[in-house]
Write a protein that holds these residues in place. Structure first.
Motif: not given
Length: 194
Positions: A56-57, A152-153, A171-172, A186-188
Motif C-alpha cells: 500500500r505504501l 521495509p528495506v 539500498i534504501h 517515499i518515507d519508508l
C-alpha cells in the motif's frame, strides 16, 4: 443429524512439458495469485500485515509521484515467455498498455518497473528466480523489498543494457528517493503505521 460429505479437491494435472502462459486464463478453480514459473503452477500463501502495508505504501507513493501517463498495477501477471507468467507484487506500466478492462496480463516490454515484496515462502523466487527472468525479458527496473524487523528495506536494481543483467543501484532503509525510472520520494517508515 445429517453429515455433509467431505469435499475432495482435485489438483490440476500438468500436461507433458508443463503449463503454458495461456493456460492460466483457462484452468478452472485456480487460487488467487497463481503464477506460472518454468511451466509449473505456483500458489501464493496468505499475505502478512508487513506485506500488505508495504504494498500500500509503495503503490500510493508511486501513484503520487509518477507521471500521469504511467499506471501502477497489482495482482496481474506478466507473460515473459510460453512457460513463464509470474505475478509481481506491483508493476508500473504506460497507461496505453491497458487494452481492455478484463485484461489479466501484460507483456514485459510494457513493464517499466517490477516490484517484489519478499515473503517467507517466496524468498528464493523473489531473490533469485524472478529477477533473472525479469532482466532477461528486458524489464528495465526492479525493486526487491525485504523486512528488517517489520520495516521495509528496498533494494533497487537497474538493467545493464550491455549485459542484460540487473545491477544494484542502492539500498534504501528509511527513505526511497530516486530519479529513475521517474522522480520518487517515499518515507519508508510509513509502512509501520496503520
Amino acid at each position: 443429524m445429517s453429515v455433509e460429505p467431505q469435499r475432495q479437491h482435485h489438483w490440476p494435472q500438468p500436461p507433458p512439458g508443463g503449463y503454458t502462459a495461456d493456460d492460466l486464463d483457462r484452468l478452472p478453480d485456480l487460487p488467487p495469485h497463481t503464477e506460472l514459473i518454468d511451466g509449473s503452477l505456483v500458489f501464493m500463501s496468505p499475505q502478512t500485515v508487513f506485506h500488505t502495508r508495504t504494498m500500500r505504501l509503495l503503490e500510493n507513493g508511486i501513484l503520487r509521484t509518477a507521471p500521469e501517463d504511467l499506471e501502477t498495477m497489482r495482482e496481474v501477471t506478466v507473460v515473459l515467455g510460453e512457460r513463464q507468467r509470474p505475478e509481481p507484487d506491483l508493476i508500473v506500466i504506460p497507461a496505453r498498455a491497458v487494452a481492455k478492462p478484463d485484461q489479466t496480463a501484460f507483456r514485459p516490454e510494457d513493464v517499466i518497473l517490477a516490484v517484489e515484496v519478499v515473503s517467507d515462502d517466496s524468498k528464493a523466487r523473489d531473490r533469485e528466480t524472478k529477477p533473472l527472468k525479469y532482466a532477461k525479458a528486458g524489464i528495465p527496473h526492479f525493486w526487491r523489498v525485504e523486512s528488517d524487523n517489520g520495516r521495509p528495506v528496498v533494494y533497487v536494481y537497474e538493467r545493464d543494457p550491455a549485459t542484460g543483467a540487473y545491477v544494484a543501484t542502492g539500498i534504501h532503509h528509511n527513505r526511497l528517493k530516486l530519479s529513475v525510472p521517474f522522480t520518487i520520494d517515499i518515507d519508508l517508515t510509513g509502512a509501520t503505521r496503520p
